[in-house]
Design a protein around this motif. Structure first.
Motif: not given
Length: 292
Positions: A1-17
């Motif tokens: 596996m090569g290097n990690i190119n990007s990280v996505v931090i997903a928030t608010g998949t549930h809007g009251n968290e």
């Protein structure tokens, strides 16, 4: 596996968290906190309309909309279905051309501490989980075998996982858990940066994790109405052993209902507020050890 190119931090998949949502807003205000030299990190507010309404979702649970069959189904056209399709095609297309880690931030009313939920056993993710578990006493690792009914947002990437933080009430912020989650994110990003530079990480040969084994609903009458509560001594005892014959519910007439299983299990998401509508009083897991 090569290097990690990007990280996505997903928030608010549930809007009251709110823990993940406001942590994401902090990162957008101070982007240098999450940037590392060898890869790009960005924040994705997954369900902005639900957040604006301070609701878990508008039409349906967004975090149950990412099964491949549902993504391809044109008949599914609710707000969250369309949102899931847009998110899926955006991130899936990016994942085709680069190594992308997706971190989906959630919070729970149950005593989950800092739980990392894995949907795959990719070697990189397993080593990352073992590293976090070794350096952070609050971290627990869960593994959920993906199925049609449980494909989450983070399943878009093979290197995706979710973080559940609790206990914290819906629609509020808890400073201690906010800070613990923030520190955990930095530990994840620092690990990825070290990995990209080929630096030796502390090698952990084993990983203790909790594998989903099923769910238990509340006691109900013939009309489907709840007839009992979590037994008082079980409340907030997530990840503690539950043995056959031990009480798990207390009915409204004061009767204790015992666990009827045949082996010791480890319940999690005990009395999770968001799971009442799903008919789930707790999730059962089995404690396992994996050689890495």
């Amino acid at each position: 596996m090569g290097n990690i190119n990007s990280v996505v931090i997903a928030t608010g998949t549930h809007g009251n968290e709110f823990t993940g949502i406001y942590l994401g807003k902090k990162f957008e205000q101070f982007p240098k906190l999450i940037q590392r030299p060898s890869f790009d990190t960005r924040v994705l507010l997954s369900n902005p309309k639900a957040f604006a309404a301070a609701r878990r979702y508008i039409d349906k649970d967004l975090n149950r909309c990412f099964a491949s069959e549902d993504i391809k189904n044109p008949q599914l056209a609710s707000y969250e279905d369309i949102l899931a399709k847009n998110i899926y095609y955006l991130l899936a297309e990016e994942s085709k051309h680069q190594q992308q880690v997706i971190i989906d931030l959630h919070s729970s009313t149950a005593n989950m501490q800092l739980t990392i939920i894995l949907g795959s056993k990719h070697p990189f993710i397993l080593q990352l989980a073992a590293h976090l578990n070794a350096i952070n006493p609050d971290v627990r690792i869960c593994y959920s075998q993906p199925t049609r009914d449980s494909n989450f947002l983070c399943s878009i990437s093979e290197l995706g996982f979710a973080i559940e933080v609790g206990p914290v009430a819906q629609g509020v912020l808890n400073a201690e858990l906010f800070q613990k989650t923030e520190a955990l994110i930095y530990q994840v990003l620092d690990y990825i940066e070290s990995y990209n530079h080929g630096m030796n990480q502390p090698q952990t040969s084993t990983l203790t994790y909790y594998q989903y084994a099923g769910v238990i609903d509340y006691p109900r009458n013939e009309y489907g109405e709840i007839q009992g509560m979590i037994y008082p001594q079980l409340q907030f005892r997530d990840y503690e052993p539950l043995n056959p014959g031990e009480p798990i519910f207390l009915t409204f007439d004061g009767t204790a209902i015992a666990y009827q299983g045949t082996s010791t299990v480890y319940p999690i998401f005990i009395n999770e507020a968001a799971y009442y509508e799903k008919g789930i009083a707790m999730c059962l897991t089995q404690k396992k050890t994996l050689e890495i």
